[in-house]
Design a protein around this motif. Structure first.
Motif, short mmCIF file in Angstrom:
data_model
loop_
_atom_site.label_atom_id
_atom_site.label_comp_id
_atom_site.label_asym_id
_atom_site.label_seq_id
_atom_site.Cartn_x
_atom_site.Cartn_y
_atom_site.Cartn_z
N THR A 196 0.83 -1.21 0.00
CA THR A 196 0.00 0.00 0.00
C THR A 196 0.86 1.25 0.00
N GLU A 197 1.85 1.29 0.85
CA GLU A 197 2.74 2.46 0.92
C GLU A 197 3.52 2.63 -0.37
N THR A 204 2.57 1.74 -3.45
CA THR A 204 1.71 2.27 -4.50
C THR A 204 1.34 3.72 -4.23
N GLU A 205 1.13 4.10 -2.97
CA GLU A 205 0.85 5.50 -2.64
C GLU A 205 2.04 6.38 -3.00
N ASP A 218 2.03 9.39 -5.80
CA ASP A 218 2.41 10.74 -5.41
C ASP A 218 3.70 11.21 -6.06
#
Length: 86
Positions: free
Chosen positions: A68-69, A71-72, A76
């Motif tokens: 998750t981190e 892909t975030e 960004d």
């Protein structure tokens, strides 16, 4: 280019997805199988403040989190910057 390390296991679909994404983004990585290398499990636990799930991802030895981190950070634009400038 920065060194990306993925701590994973052999039966982890999210780990497989993480590796596929990194390949798609053309970001080279090293995979560390914590289910096969017990000393690397301790390394992952120390790095991640005892995270128990995989994948766990580090860039130049700095823990960034999991799928998750990752892909975030990519969405960004932070991952490209981190990988290119570290």
């Amino acid at each position: 280019m920065a060194r990306v390390t993925i701590y994973s296991t052999g039966n982890c679909p999210i780990c497989d997805n993480t590796k596929k994404l990194l390949n798609k983004w053309r970001i080279p990585f090293d995979e560390v199988r914590v289910d096969m290398e017990r000393d690397k499990l301790k390394e992952m636990l120390d790095l991640t403040n005892h995270a128990r799930s995989v994948p766990q991802i580090a860039v130049d030895g700095k823990w960034i989190g999991g799928f998750t981190e990752l892909t975030e950070m990519h969405m960004d634009g932070e991952l490209n910057e981190l990988v290119e400038h570290q």
